[in-house]
Scaffold this active site. Structure first.
Site, PDB file in Angstrom:
ATOM      1  N   GLU A 103       0.779  -1.227   0.000  1.00 23.96           N
ATOM      2  CA  GLU A 103       0.000   0.000   0.000  1.00 23.96           C
ATOM      3  C   GLU A 103       0.819   1.291   0.000  1.00 23.96           C
ATOM      4  OE1 GLU A 103      -3.468   0.436  -0.097  1.00 23.96           O
ATOM      5  OE2 GLU A 103      -3.347  -1.659  -0.728  1.00 23.96           O
ATOM      6  N   SER A 482     -41.495 -42.919  29.424  1.00 23.99           N
ATOM      7  CA  SER A 482     -41.027 -43.624  30.624  1.00 23.99           C
ATOM      8  C   SER A 482     -39.885 -42.927  31.346  1.00 23.99           C
ATOM      9  CB  SER A 482     -40.588 -45.041  30.241  1.00 23.99           C
ATOM     10  OG  SER A 482     -41.698 -45.790  29.777  1.00 23.99           O
TER      11      SER A 482
END
Length: 780
Positions: A103, A482
């Site tokens: 950059e 159950s």
């Protein structure tokens, strides 16, 4: 030498041309001077209007909400901007050099504005006729990203130069670079290099190679064009350019440049991982993190997504992954046994290969993803099924796929489920290659917690959060079958029953007058009656008739009140005999809380998910303070009741319906119970081992049978075992010492004052305990 035509001109003409050239130069110089004066004038006006930049010294970007496991693994983050803040002194040197090379290599030398770069960009824009290049330095990019819009205009460029100049006067170079590193957008909703490292490579910034750092450094110029997830080829070209710049600037050696350029750009991607046979390292805790997100949002509202909160859950990443894997593998196996249901959809494949590739890419992108269940488009079906799993990636399925597809390979052309070119299917990578699969229709829920503290260790709310966000742990009210019987037997202990009390397993009939106008004649699961048996044996075999007789003896109303002690609201459990068989409805969350009471000595410990919340500065701002086992203020049932029930559940895991779990874990502290509702609509398994209690459920969202012989012991027990084998590995045996008031008789623990074989009702009324409609989620 001048051209011949000019050489032949007269002195007068030569002087005329000279004057014209002089005037042109003078006019040009005047224009340039005027332009410079205008620029200086406008710059002075703009600069004077700029705000104070010193506040940027304490730069505070929007930081997302991050959710972590108890062992510091990142589980999720929420917010518009994904960001991991990286202080400048923690920025790895090779990452810093890659950024400068890509950059702004003169960043530490210039004053914030590169006039030659701006000049080149201006000339390029004039010649091309559009505003393309900007010639921005790192400082100018900070100015643009923090203060300006994305509009491209010469006036905005002037503001950019002015802000950059002021930033250079009021901030150090390192402060500017720190803002850049954390603010810049790098694609995939990742802001800053720290977040991008995790997003693309699944690792922190400090662990990236030079080539990976160069890949990220190449993104700011055009995140969408050079995104390695979207366009790997262009990302590779851009990375190589950055590596070349690093070598040219002397940041890396030529040899290192060649080494890094020779490597492929490999990023996190489901298809790429599957093709490479690589297991995903992602911890799947989507249901837990979404639940945590909702709870945090209730407290902090929209600030939750921007102030950098770190939420630490009680979830253990190892346990969570064990639960997730157990659920996924067992459900996939259950679904496959029930046969293939055909293609999910159809697309028309264009004749043009270019158009075909575009159509396939769009179809795959639109299909919901699911780990190791990749969407694919059928290209051909003979001799084997060949399918595209991404743009340019095709697989050939194994022979078993043709057999699994069966009749769908011969479906009529108008059948949307037929397997033919253009069909949307699912494929799975196996050790032997690729095979045809499908998304299961059945759903599940699984939760485990420390029964002493209530800390949740694992939570799986369904097969796949991305496909079904309904949380079956907290939102699904299902019949427990159950698995509910232990709570009725627990109530009976307070009414004079013992594990050795003889119960009759013989036909039971309730006429219509006593059952609300409808006669009732319940049966055992086996359809057979076994005659007299002790209570402990009835629980081990999960017989229905004995527990109904117990319910009838203690009274349904009393049982309903007693159930409130475990956190079950009376509104969902009517005072009828069928409640003993689990005809009411419960959530998995409630069942974990209730079974914890048996495991921890009788204390109603509330499950909780969030341990603490830490702000962006590392300060703990909220912490959980849950009441734990041992606190008598949360006692639900007597200690001796919990102890006797825990021994009964130990028996079920030794020689009853949960014996497979007891044998698999090989521990004496295992206690468990299976559960199956009417018509096998719901399958449950609940129990404890070590210091954890875990409950799992399986069923269809739209109520229907799981199939013949589809019980909790068959379907959920394997998931529970698989989880517990990981969760309690290496843990010491949890020894439960008998409290006062119990003694052993015929190998079973009983209340000391109650004689075996009796079940006289106590004349002392039993309190219903805590408010049955208790808060589902207690956090802080």
């Amino acid at each position: 030498m001048l051209p011949s035509k000019i050489q032949g001109q007269s002195p007068v003409k030569k002087r005329s041309i000279g004057r014209i050239l002089g005037w042109v130069c003078a006019i040009g110089a005047a224009c340039a001077a005027s332009g410079m004066l205008l620029f200086t004038f406008l710059f002075a006006i703009v600069y004077a209007q700029l705000p104070d930049m010193t506040e940027m010294r304490s730069y505070s970007p929007k930081l997302p909400l991050k959710i972590w496991s108890s062992d510091n693994q990142l589980l999720a983050e929420y917010g518009e901007e994904r960001r991991d803040y990286v202080p400048i002194d923690e920025l790895p040197k090779h990452v810093k050099l890659a950024i400068l090379a890509a950059e702004d290599s003169d960043f530490y030398e210039h004053s914030g504005v590169d006039l030659s770069g701006i000049g080149r960009a201006l000339i390029s824009n004039i010649l091309s006729g559009h505003k393309g290049q900007g010639g921005s330095t790192i400082t100018m990019q900070v100015a643009r990203n923090c203060f300006l819009s994305s509009e491209k205009s010469y006036m905005r460029k002037l503001y950019e130069i002015a802000i950059a100049t002021k930033l250079e006067h009021e901030l150090t170079k390192d402060q500017i670079l720190e803002i850049y590193v954390n603010q810049i957008y790098l694609g995939q909703r990742a802001y800053g290099f720290g977040s991008a490292a995790r997003t693309y490579f699944g690792r922190p910034l400090k662990e990236l190679s030079i080539g990976e750092a160069a890949t990220l450094a190449g993104l700011p110029v055009a995140p969408s064009a050079y995104n390695p997830v979207v366009n790997n080829r262009r990302a590779t070209m851009r990375r190589n350019y950055v590596l070349g710049r690093m070598a040219a600037l002397g940041f890396i050696s030529e040899q290192k440049r060649q080494e890094e350029q020779a490597k492929p750009v490999y990023v996190q991607d489901a298809v790429a991982d599957a093709v490479a046979g690589k297991r995903s390292l992602k911890i799947h805790a989507e249901y837990a993190t979404e639940l945590a997100r909702q709870l945090v949002y209730d407290i902090f509202k929209d600030d939750a997504y921007t102030r950098g909160l770190n939420v630490y859950l009680t979830i253990n990443s190892k346990d969570q992954q064990a639960a997730y894997s157990a659920v996924r593998s067992n459900i996939a196996s259950f679904d496959k046994v029930r046969g293939y249901r055909g293609a999910e959809g159809q697309i028309r494949l264009p004749a043009s290969l270019d158009e075909q590739a575009k159509t396939i890419k769009q179809a795959l992108h639109a299909a919901a993803s699911s780990p190791n269940l990749l969407p694919a488009i059928v290209l051909s079906t003979s001799p084997s099924i060949r399918a595209a799993i991404s743009n340019g990636e095709t697989v050939t399925l194994d022979r078993a796929s043709n057999a699994f597809a069966g009749k769908f390979l011969k479906a009529k052309p108008d059948d949307p489920t037929g397997l033919r070119p253009g069909a949307l299917i699912r494929v799975t990578r196996t050790s032997g290659g690729w095979t045809l699969s499908q998304i299961p229709q059945v759903q599940t829920g699984f939760m485990a917690a420390d029964f002493r503290t209530g800390a949740i260790r694992a939570l799986v709310g369904g097969f796949d959060y991305d496909l079904n966000m309904f949380n079956h742990v907290t939102q699904a009210w299902r019949q427990p079958g159950s698995s509910f019987k232990p709570f009725i037997y627990s109530a009976s202990l307070e009414k004079g029953f013992t594990p050795n009390t003889i119960l009759q397993d013989s036909p039971f009939y309730l006429d219509a007058k006593k059952n609300g106008g409808q006669a009732w004649s319940p049966k055992n699961y086996s359809g057979k009656f076994e005659g007299p048996m002790p209570l402990h044996r009835a629980l081990e075999k999960s017989q229905n008739i004995p527990v109904i007789r117990v319910m009838n003896a203690i009274g349904p109303k009393y049982a309903q009140e007693f159930l409130a002690r475990f956190g079950f609201p009376a509104s969902r459990h009517s005072p009828t005999l069928s409640t003993a068989l689990g005809s009411g409805t419960v959530t998995i969350w409630q069942m974990v809380e209730a079974y914890s009471i048996f495991a921890n000595g009788g204390y109603r410990v509330q499950p909780y998910l969030i341990d603490k919340i830490v702000d962006e500065s590392g300060r703990t701002i909220m912490t959980e303070e849950n009441r734990e086992a041992g606190d008598e203020s949360i006692r639900a049932i007597p200690a001796r009741n919990a102890f006797v029930m825990s021994t009964l559940l130990n028996d079920v895991a030794r020689r009853g319906t949960a014996a497979r779990a007891g044998a698999a874990l090989g521990r004496p502290d295992v206690g468990a119970k299976t559960g199956t509702s009417n018509d096998s609509n719901d399958a449950w398994f609940a129990g404890f081992a070590g210091n954890q209690v875990a409950v799992g459920w399986m069923g269809y969202d739209q109520l229907r049978s799981l199939g013949s012989k589809a019980t909790g012991g068959v379907l959920m027990q394997p998931i529970w075992i698989s989880y517990m084998q990981t969760a309690v590995r290496g843990q010491p045996i949890y020894n439960r010492m008998p409290p006062g008031g119990v003694e052993q008789r015929a190998g079973e623990w009983c209340y000391s004052e109650v004689s075996d074989g009796t079940h006289a009702e106590s004349s002392t009324p039993v309190s219903s305990g805590d408010d049955p409609v208790s808060s589902l989620l207690k956090l802080f």
